[in-house]
Design a protein around this motif. Structure first.
Motif, PDB file in Angstrom:
ATOM      1  N   PHE A  34     -29.870 -82.387 -39.828  1.00  0.00           N
ATOM      2  CA  PHE A  34     -29.706 -83.072 -40.587  1.00  0.00           C
ATOM      3  C   PHE A  34     -28.099 -83.276 -42.007  1.00  0.00           C
ATOM      4  O   PHE A  34     -28.114 -84.223 -41.897  1.00  0.00           O
ATOM      5  CB  PHE A  34     -30.981 -82.856 -41.899  1.00  0.00           C
ATOM      6  CG  PHE A  34     -30.905 -84.048 -42.759  1.00  0.00           C
ATOM      7  CD1 PHE A  34     -31.424 -85.263 -42.097  1.00  0.00           C
ATOM      8  CD2 PHE A  34     -30.254 -83.588 -44.183  1.00  0.00           C
ATOM      9  CE1 PHE A  34     -31.457 -85.954 -43.469  1.00  0.00           C
ATOM     10  CE2 PHE A  34     -31.158 -84.450 -45.024  1.00  0.00           C
ATOM     11  CZ  PHE A  34     -31.137 -85.560 -45.128  1.00  0.00           C
ATOM     12  N   VAL A  38     -26.051 -86.941 -42.023  1.00  0.00           N
ATOM     13  CA  VAL A  38     -25.656 -87.308 -43.531  1.00  0.00           C
ATOM     14  C   VAL A  38     -24.615 -87.319 -44.279  1.00  0.00           C
ATOM     15  O   VAL A  38     -24.292 -87.802 -45.635  1.00  0.00           O
ATOM     16  CB  VAL A  38     -26.602 -87.503 -44.744  1.00  0.00           C
ATOM     17  CG1 VAL A  38     -28.027 -87.966 -44.777  1.00  0.00           C
ATOM     18  CG2 VAL A  38     -26.472 -85.551 -44.765  1.00  0.00           C
ATOM     19  N   ASP A 295     -36.161 -85.317 -38.589  1.00  0.00           N
ATOM     20  CA  ASP A 295     -34.865 -85.682 -39.583  1.00  0.00           C
ATOM     21  C   ASP A 295     -35.678 -87.197 -40.061  1.00  0.00           C
ATOM     22  O   ASP A 295     -34.676 -87.340 -41.193  1.00  0.00           O
ATOM     23  CB  ASP A 295     -33.913 -85.276 -38.562  1.00  0.00           C
ATOM     24  CG  ASP A 295     -33.930 -86.222 -37.495  1.00  0.00           C
ATOM     25  OD1 ASP A 295     -34.687 -86.960 -36.853  1.00  0.00           O
ATOM     26  OD2 ASP A 295     -32.480 -86.538 -37.264  1.00  0.00           O
ATOM     27  N   HIS A 299     -34.846 -88.014 -44.030  1.00  0.00           N
ATOM     28  CA  HIS A 299     -34.164 -89.284 -44.869  1.00  0.00           C
ATOM     29  C   HIS A 299     -34.852 -90.244 -45.678  1.00  0.00           C
ATOM     30  O   HIS A 299     -34.019 -90.025 -46.475  1.00  0.00           O
ATOM     31  CB  HIS A 299     -33.293 -90.431 -43.642  1.00  0.00           C
ATOM     32  CG  HIS A 299     -31.791 -89.846 -42.949  1.00  0.00           C
ATOM     33  ND1 HIS A 299     -31.067 -89.822 -43.817  1.00  0.00           N
ATOM     34  CD2 HIS A 299     -32.395 -89.055 -41.678  1.00  0.00           C
ATOM     35  CE1 HIS A 299     -30.492 -89.077 -42.355  1.00  0.00           C
ATOM     36  NE2 HIS A 299     -30.824 -89.144 -41.001  1.00  0.00           N
ATOM     37  N   GLN A 300     -35.914 -90.205 -45.052  1.00  0.00           N
ATOM     38  CA  GLN A 300     -37.101 -90.842 -46.022  1.00  0.00           C
ATOM     39  C   GLN A 300     -37.316 -89.241 -47.725  1.00  0.00           C
ATOM     40  O   GLN A 300     -37.197 -90.676 -48.703  1.00  0.00           O
ATOM     41  CB  GLN A 300     -38.637 -90.522 -45.540  1.00  0.00           C
ATOM     42  CG  GLN A 300     -38.160 -91.447 -44.680  1.00  0.00           C
ATOM     43  CD  GLN A 300     -40.031 -91.637 -43.393  1.00  0.00           C
ATOM     44  OE1 GLN A 300     -40.084 -91.777 -42.528  1.00  0.00           O
ATOM     45  NE2 GLN A 300     -41.153 -91.794 -45.201  1.00  0.00           N
ATOM     46  N   SER A 303     -34.178 -90.605 -49.452  1.00  0.00           N
ATOM     47  CA  SER A 303     -33.637 -92.017 -50.325  1.00  0.00           C
ATOM     48  C   SER A 303     -34.825 -91.841 -51.550  1.00  0.00           C
ATOM     49  O   SER A 303     -34.289 -92.518 -52.238  1.00  0.00           O
ATOM     50  CB  SER A 303     -33.994 -93.535 -48.949  1.00  0.00           C
ATOM     51  OG  SER A 303     -33.553 -93.193 -48.060  1.00  0.00           O
TER      52      SER A 303
END
Length: 309
Positions: A34, A38, A295, A299-300, A303
């Motif tokens: 991850f 990012v 993953d 990300h959620q 965010s």
């Protein structure tokens, strides 16, 4: 919403057992993958912001490169300056029987063949590794009257391994803990904390919501991760199907075609009400599908934290 649309399934299959046994390695691999994904959108911040590293840029001092991370990833990362303060990251997991829901169409050797509780513990293990790497303290609370688990928030690799062991030992079943039982954890969780609650919110719904409302405050940020599966979203059943409530074990024999419309309408209403209640309480909320890559959920969460800050 009643969980009458969930079929009864085996608690754990061999591949799921292997995942729990290898939880430390799995968490590290997921976290490192991850972080690489990012690396171009990392921002500075506090808590589980995944912001300890950024990609190396021409002009950066070689002394700032994290060579251990380079050895694992074969990529150059620069360690950011030490943050002003660390926070307490609390992992809160619902272990009611509805968390045994899994994809009916998964095969025993299918790597996706796991239930919500497996997914929850793997997700929280990965988040705990990311937090531990940033120096944040990690605590754990299992929302269960019969099998309570409470670990005070501490930092360090040794404590992280204790958190993983506690996660691996959590079993589904039991009722929501009594209010008196939660008094001590409540006091601990309200001090400079990020609280991540993972549940499907089917059982003890109002109890969990009341618990989260008490936590939310100026020094505490609460995030709700609502779990679902493809079977719940799509209702892919055909013919005459026996559905069993995983909590009460009551069952009903239904024609899938006749039940689908009412089920999807009830589910949409349930999600709408839950989202509205969480929004009114100023609690961050995201939905995670256990049949999608984990993953994507990371990300959620990233965010969501950025929107809340």
């Amino acid at each position: 919403m009643a969980n009458t649309t969930s079929q009864s399934l085996n608690l754990l299959n061999p591949s799921a057992l292997a995942r729990i046994k290898d939880l430390p390695l799995l968490a590290k691999c997921l976290a490192q993958g991850f972080l690489q994904g990012v690396q171009h959108s990392i921002q500075k911040g506090t808590g589980v912001e995944f912001s300890q590293y950024r990609s190396y840029e021409p002009g950066d001092a070689l002394s700032k490169i994290d060579w251990k991370l380079y050895a694992r990833s074969d990529k150059y990362f620069v360690r950011e300056a030490q943050r002003e303060s660390n926070i307490n990251v609390w992992l809160v997991i619902d272990s009611s029987n509805s968390m045994l829901q899994q994809s009916v169409h998964s095969q025993p050797d299918d790597p996706r063949s796991w239930h919500k509780l497996d997914y929850a513990r793997t997700l929280l293990a990965t988040l705990s590794y990311l937090a531990q790497q940033q120096g944040d303290a990690i605590g754990l609370l299992n929302l269960s009257q019969d099998n309570p688990q409470f670990l005070p928030a501490h930092n360090g690799a040794q404590h992280w391994r204790k958190v993983l062991l506690a996660l691996a030992r959590i079993k589904a079943g039991g009722t929501f803990p009594a209010a008196q039982t939660l008094l001590k954890p409540l006091a601990r969780l309200q001090d400079n904390a990020l609280v991540i609650v993972v549940s499907d919110f089917y059982q003890h719904n109002q109890d969990i919501l009341a618990f989260m409302r008490k936590l939310n405050g100026s020094k505490t940020e609460v995030m709700a991760i609502q779990l679902e599966s493809d079977d719940e979203v799509l209702f892919p059943y055909e013919g005459l199907i026996r559905f069993e409530d995983l909590e009460s074990h009551q069952s009903r024999l239904l024609w899938a075609k006749d039940a689908k419309r009412d089920y999807l309408a009830a589910r949409a209403e349930f999600n709408h009400v839950l989202a509205s209640q969480l929004n009114q309480a100023q609690i961050g909320h995201t939905i995670a599908n256990i049949d999608k890559p984990l993953d994507a959920t990371l990300h959620q969460i990233l965010s969501l934290r950025r929107r809340l800050r």
